[in-house]
Design a protein around this motif. Structure first.
Motif, PDB file in Angstrom:
ATOM      1  N   ALA A  97       1.818  -4.154   1.259  1.00 17.35           N
ATOM      2  CA  ALA A  97       0.540  -4.010   1.973  1.00 17.35           C
ATOM      3  C   ALA A  97       0.792  -3.711   3.448  1.00 17.35           C
ATOM      4  CB  ALA A  97      -0.266  -5.300   1.850  1.00 17.35           C
ATOM      5  N   VAL A  98      -0.146  -2.958   4.014  1.00 15.68           N
ATOM      6  CA  VAL A  98       0.007  -2.560   5.416  1.00 15.68           C
ATOM      7  C   VAL A  98      -1.191  -3.053   6.230  1.00 15.68           C
ATOM      8  CG1 VAL A  98       0.347  -0.623   6.998  1.00 15.68           C
ATOM      9  CG2 VAL A  98       1.272  -0.512   4.693  1.00 15.68           C
ATOM     10  N   GLU A  99      -0.899  -3.625   7.369  1.00 14.33           N
ATOM     11  CA  GLU A  99      -1.926  -4.037   8.336  1.00 14.33           C
ATOM     12  C   GLU A  99      -2.106  -2.848   9.275  1.00 14.33           C
ATOM     13  OE1 GLU A  99      -3.459  -6.998   8.226  1.00 14.33           O
ATOM     14  OE2 GLU A  99      -4.478  -6.944  10.160  1.00 14.33           O
ATOM     15  N   VAL A 100      -3.232  -2.153   9.141  1.00 12.78           N
ATOM     16  CA  VAL A 100      -3.413  -0.879   9.853  1.00 12.78           C
ATOM     17  C   VAL A 100      -4.164  -1.107  11.163  1.00 12.78           C
ATOM     18  CG1 VAL A 100      -4.333   1.449   9.717  1.00 12.78           C
ATOM     19  CG2 VAL A 100      -3.405   0.369   7.667  1.00 12.78           C
ATOM     20  N   LEU A 101      -3.444  -0.938  12.260  1.00 11.88           N
ATOM     21  CA  LEU A 101      -4.011  -1.164  13.600  1.00 11.88           C
ATOM     22  C   LEU A 101      -3.903   0.116  14.416  1.00 11.88           C
ATOM     23  CD1 LEU A 101      -2.334  -4.669  14.210  1.00 11.88           C
ATOM     24  CD2 LEU A 101      -4.512  -4.163  13.083  1.00 11.88           C
ATOM     25  N   LEU A 102      -4.208   1.227  13.742  1.00 13.26           N
ATOM     26  CA  LEU A 102      -4.118   2.548  14.373  1.00 13.26           C
ATOM     27  C   LEU A 102      -5.356   2.812  15.229  1.00 13.26           C
ATOM     28  CD1 LEU A 102      -3.101   4.730  11.278  1.00 13.26           C
ATOM     29  CD2 LEU A 102      -1.633   4.152  13.239  1.00 13.26           C
ATOM     30  N   PRO A 103      -5.244   3.715  16.224  1.00 16.99           N
ATOM     31  CA  PRO A 103      -6.454   4.192  16.899  1.00 16.99           C
ATOM     32  C   PRO A 103      -7.444   4.719  15.847  1.00 16.99           C
ATOM     33  CG  PRO A 103      -4.481   5.001  18.014  1.00 16.99           C
ATOM     34  CD  PRO A 103      -4.016   4.329  16.758  1.00 16.99           C
ATOM     35  N   THR A 104      -8.728   4.463  16.051  1.00 16.93           N
ATOM     36  CA  THR A 104      -9.737   4.818  15.046  1.00 16.93           C
ATOM     37  C   THR A 104      -9.671   6.286  14.598  1.00 16.93           C
ATOM     38  OG1 THR A 104     -11.109   3.042  15.905  1.00 16.93           O
ATOM     39  CG2 THR A 104     -12.224   4.710  14.564  1.00 16.93           C
ATOM     40  N   PRO A 105      -9.465   7.261  15.512  1.00  9.84           N
ATOM     41  CA  PRO A 105      -9.441   8.651  15.032  1.00  9.84           C
ATOM     42  C   PRO A 105      -8.327   8.934  14.022  1.00  9.84           C
ATOM     43  CG  PRO A 105      -9.637   8.587  17.433  1.00  9.84           C
ATOM     44  CD  PRO A 105      -9.354   7.178  16.983  1.00  9.84           C
ATOM     45  N   LEU A 106      -7.337   8.059  13.928  1.00 12.85           N
ATOM     46  CA  LEU A 106      -6.223   8.279  12.985  1.00 12.85           C
ATOM     47  C   LEU A 106      -6.420   7.536  11.662  1.00 12.85           C
ATOM     48  CD1 LEU A 106      -3.134   7.964  15.407  1.00 12.85           C
ATOM     49  CD2 LEU A 106      -4.505   9.980  14.868  1.00 12.85           C
ATOM     50  N   HIS A 107      -7.518   6.793  11.533  1.00 15.16           N
ATOM     51  CA  HIS A 107      -7.675   5.943  10.346  1.00 15.16           C
ATOM     52  C   HIS A 107      -7.650   6.732   9.037  1.00 15.16           C
ATOM     53  CE1 HIS A 107      -9.568   2.087  12.309  1.00 15.16           C
ATOM     54  NE2 HIS A 107      -8.385   2.378  12.780  1.00 15.16           N
ATOM     55  N   THR A 108      -8.471   7.779   8.946  1.00 12.63           N
ATOM     56  CA  THR A 108      -8.651   8.410   7.633  1.00 12.63           C
ATOM     57  C   THR A 108      -7.352   9.035   7.121  1.00 12.63           C
ATOM     58  OG1 THR A 108     -10.943   8.826   8.216  1.00 12.63           O
ATOM     59  CG2 THR A 108     -10.094  10.006   6.310  1.00 12.63           C
ATOM     60  N   ASP A 109      -6.774   9.937   7.906  1.00 12.07           N
ATOM     61  CA  ASP A 109      -5.532  10.580   7.448  1.00 12.07           C
ATOM     62  C   ASP A 109      -4.435   9.540   7.251  1.00 12.07           C
ATOM     63  OD1 ASP A 109      -6.767  13.006   7.490  1.00 12.07           O
ATOM     64  OD2 ASP A 109      -5.897  13.649   9.416  1.00 12.07           O
ATOM     65  N   GLY A 110      -4.385   8.576   8.180  1.00  9.23           N
ATOM     66  CA  GLY A 110      -3.336   7.556   8.101  1.00  9.23           C
ATOM     67  C   GLY A 110      -3.450   6.739   6.827  1.00  9.23           C
ATOM     68  N   PHE A 162      -5.964  -4.667 -10.383  1.00 10.91           N
ATOM     69  CA  PHE A 162      -5.109  -5.210  -9.342  1.00 10.91           C
ATOM     70  C   PHE A 162      -4.328  -6.385  -9.909  1.00 10.91           C
ATOM     71  CE2 PHE A 162      -4.526  -8.542  -6.126  1.00 10.91           C
ATOM     72  CZ  PHE A 162      -3.639  -7.877  -5.308  1.00 10.91           C
ATOM     73  N   THR A 163      -3.034  -6.364  -9.742  1.00 12.45           N
ATOM     74  CA  THR A 163      -2.210  -7.471 -10.220  1.00 12.45           C
ATOM     75  C   THR A 163      -1.842  -8.357  -9.029  1.00 12.45           C
ATOM     76  OG1 THR A 163      -1.284  -5.927 -11.795  1.00 12.45           O
ATOM     77  CG2 THR A 163      -0.167  -8.043 -11.583  1.00 12.45           C
ATOM     78  N   PRO A 164      -2.306  -9.607  -9.036  1.00 14.32           N
ATOM     79  CA  PRO A 164      -1.996 -10.491  -7.896  1.00 14.32           C
ATOM     80  C   PRO A 164      -0.485 -10.741  -7.768  1.00 14.32           C
ATOM     81  CG  PRO A 164      -3.777 -11.394  -9.236  1.00 14.32           C
ATOM     82  CD  PRO A 164      -3.202 -10.254 -10.011  1.00 14.32           C
ATOM     83  N   TYR A 165      -0.076 -10.995  -6.559  1.00 10.41           N
ATOM     84  CA  TYR A 165       1.352 -11.244  -6.305  1.00 10.41           C
ATOM     85  C   TYR A 165       1.676 -12.726  -6.507  1.00 10.41           C
ATOM     86  CZ  TYR A 165       1.423  -6.598  -4.309  1.00 10.41           C
ATOM     87  OH  TYR A 165       1.343  -5.245  -4.151  1.00 10.41           O
ATOM     88  N   ASP A 166       2.820 -12.995  -7.151  1.00  8.28           N
ATOM     89  CA  ASP A 166       3.235 -14.390  -7.296  1.00  8.28           C
ATOM     90  C   ASP A 166       4.434 -14.692  -6.400  1.00  8.28           C
ATOM     91  OD1 ASP A 166       5.179 -12.986  -8.522  1.00  8.28           O
ATOM     92  OD2 ASP A 166       4.989 -13.953 -10.494  1.00  8.28           O
ATOM     93  N   ARG A 167       4.588 -13.877  -5.389  1.00  7.30           N
ATOM     94  CA  ARG A 167       5.655 -14.079  -4.390  1.00  7.30           C
ATOM     95  C   ARG A 167       5.081 -13.627  -3.041  1.00  7.30           C
ATOM     96  NH1 ARG A 167       6.216  -9.011  -3.130  1.00  7.30           N
ATOM     97  NH2 ARG A 167       6.073  -7.413  -4.732  1.00  7.30           N
ATOM     98  N   PRO A 168       5.743 -13.943  -1.923  1.00  6.16           N
ATOM     99  CA  PRO A 168       5.207 -13.497  -0.632  1.00  6.16           C
ATOM    100  C   PRO A 168       5.029 -11.977  -0.617  1.00  6.16           C
ATOM    101  CG  PRO A 168       6.983 -15.065  -0.300  1.00  6.16           C
ATOM    102  CD  PRO A 168       6.966 -14.754  -1.777  1.00  6.16           C
ATOM    103  N   VAL A 169       3.913 -11.545  -0.063  1.00  5.26           N
ATOM    104  CA  VAL A 169       3.615 -10.111   0.046  1.00  5.26           C
ATOM    105  C   VAL A 169       4.513  -9.516   1.131  1.00  5.26           C
ATOM    106  CG1 VAL A 169       1.820  -8.511   0.812  1.00  5.26           C
ATOM    107  CG2 VAL A 169       1.233 -10.425  -0.706  1.00  5.26           C
ATOM    108  N   ARG A 170       5.088  -8.348   0.839  1.00  4.59           N
ATOM    109  CA  ARG A 170       5.934  -7.681   1.844  1.00  4.59           C
ATOM    110  C   ARG A 170       5.042  -6.755   2.658  1.00  4.59           C
ATOM    111  NH1 ARG A 170       9.886  -6.119  -2.979  1.00  4.59           N
ATOM    112  NH2 ARG A 170       7.844  -5.352  -3.591  1.00  4.59           N
ATOM    113  N   ALA A 171       4.904  -7.067   3.936  1.00  2.00           N
ATOM    114  CA  ALA A 171       3.904  -6.368   4.756  1.00  2.00           C
ATOM    115  C   ALA A 171       4.540  -5.604   5.910  1.00  2.00           C
ATOM    116  CB  ALA A 171       2.900  -7.373   5.310  1.00  2.00           C
TER     117      ALA A 171
END
Ligand SMILES: NC(=O)c1ccc[n+]([C@@H]2O[C@H](COP(=O)([O-])OP(=O)(O)OC[C@H]3O[C@@H](n4cnc5c(N)ncnc54)[C@H](O)[C@@H]3O)[C@@H](O)[C@H]2O)c1
Length: 363
Positions: free
Chosen positions: A75-88, A3-12
């Motif tokens: 990076a993505v903040e994943v706030l999906l309904p639980t049944p959609l987590h795996t495929d999503g 993993f390479t850390p980011y040296d700028r704001p993360v685009r989310a």
């Protein structure tokens, strides 16, 4: 994992803009570690509602549409309904993005493995957020226990009462997927909320070697059964035992800014005890943490005991982690699997009549 850390704001991007967005967003507001560039939800109403928070973010109806747009995402903040987590989540790794996933990560070990494999294949990071580990009264509880103030730990107790009245509005659409989960045997108290309790147990006292459980059910409206009364006991590898009782107060009013959970954690040591009196709701209106030793009670009056702050701090921890790549993720994908194993051991034990089950033996 490299993993390479980011040296700028993360685009989310936020994926899912429903009820819990209201709390997860607190980690992103005014945070120089991150730039929110995209909002994704099939609901036009939700997109319009959340666009006001991030006027410069682009909005999309699906993650596929976002990926096709060519907008750069880290990076993505994943706030999906639980049944959609795996495929999503598997799709998000295919697009090349890191993931901060809401709990419960998924319903079974095969689904968890699919997510972990996809992360590894694409060299991306999976974190499963656990806000309870950032709730200041619980952090202080752990610190006090580790300091030896209450003596060697003899055992502990967790309590959860799901009360039926009070709190914020939960949209009917959230209940639809929760209902699907219940029908699959992943109830709202043992599995959905219970994920947090299982997490705190492992975080406080480490790996668990045996679980004994009795999962009950109560029909609250015709056709809808809630997974209480439930009693769960377990022993950690270090010999400490825990007990967790889950009950329902269907007609009980509980003052809360969020969900109406009346929760407690009480750790007993050889010399005294320490108790967190509440978390999500405003159950016991005393200081949120009390410590009893040698005939004296000490109360903590100035902790940040707003449950929402635990979301802010959990999310900030992740966004900072993306800049350092160091330290515990709370939780990494692999650590979250241990929480899932605990939950699955509860079901296995209850089905077998309450016999002891080692979470590591679950297949
Ligand atoms: N940490 C906690 O204490 C806590 C509390 C509540 C919920 N949660 C978890 O957060 C997650 C979301 O829960 P919620 O209560 O916000 O649910 P919700 O139903 O209120 O919101 C889900 C949102 O996802 C959207 N959505 C559905 N399909 C989508 C798709 N394919 N792509 C993008 N968006 C899509 C819906 O339109 C909705 O706006 C769940 O996993 C839940 O268990 C965690």
């Amino acid at each position: 994992m490299s993993f390479t850390p980011y040296d700028r704001p993360v685009r989310a991007a936020f994926l899912g803009l429903g009820r819990i967005y209201d709390l997860n967003v607190r980690a992103y507001v005014g945070n120089p570690d991150v730039e929110v560039v995209a909002l994704v939800d099939p609901s036009e109403e939700r997109r319009a509602q959340r666009q006001g928070d991030w006027p410069d973010a682009k909005v999309f109806t699906s993650a596929a549409e976002l990926a096709a747009s060519g907008l750069e995402i880290d990076a993505v903040e994943v706030l999906l309904p639980t049944p959609l987590h795996t495929d999503g989540v598997v799709d998000l790794f295919d697009y090349g993005w890191h993931v901060n996933l809401q709990k419960p990560m998924c319903d079974d070990l095969a689904s968890a493995q699919r997510m972990l494999d996809a992360a590894r294949a694409k060299g991306r990071v999976l974190r499963v957020m656990e806000n309870y580990l950032f709730y200041e009264p619980l952090r202080k509880l752990k610190e006090i226990v580790q300091s030896g103030e209450i003596g060697e730990v003899s055992g502990y107790h967790m309590k959860m009462v799901g009360s039926g009245r009070g709190g914020w509005d939960v949209p009917a659409s959230s209940y639809e997927w929760q209902f699907q989960q219940m029908q699959r045997g992943r109830g709202i108290l043992v599995f959905d909320d219970g994920w947090h309790k299982a997490s705190t147990a492992i975080w406080l006292f480490g790996p668990i070697k045996e679980v004994r459980a009795w999962v009950g059910r109560t029909e609250v409206v015709p056709g809808v059964e809630i997974d209480a009364p439930t009693t769960i006991t377990w022993e950690h590898q270090n010999g400490i035992r825990g007990v967790w009782d889950i009950t329902l107060g269907v007609d009980m009013y509980l003052r809360s800014d969020y969900y109406t959970n009346d929760e407690r954690w009480e750790i007993t040591g050889r010399k005294g005890y320490a108790r967190v009196n509440r978390c999500t709701g405003r159950g016991i209106q005393q200081p949120s943490l009390e410590v009893y030793v040698d005939g004296e009670m000490r109360s903590y009056h100035a902790l940040d005991d707003d449950w929402a702050s635990s979301f802010r701090d959990s999310g900030r921890h992740w966004l900072r982690w993306l800049h350092t790549g160091e330290g515990p993720m709370l939780w990494s994908g692999n650590e979250a699997v241990n929480v899932l194993r605990f939950a699955l051991a509860i079901y296995a034990s209850s089905t077998a009549g309450g016999t002891g089950v080692n979470p590591a033996s679950i297949e």
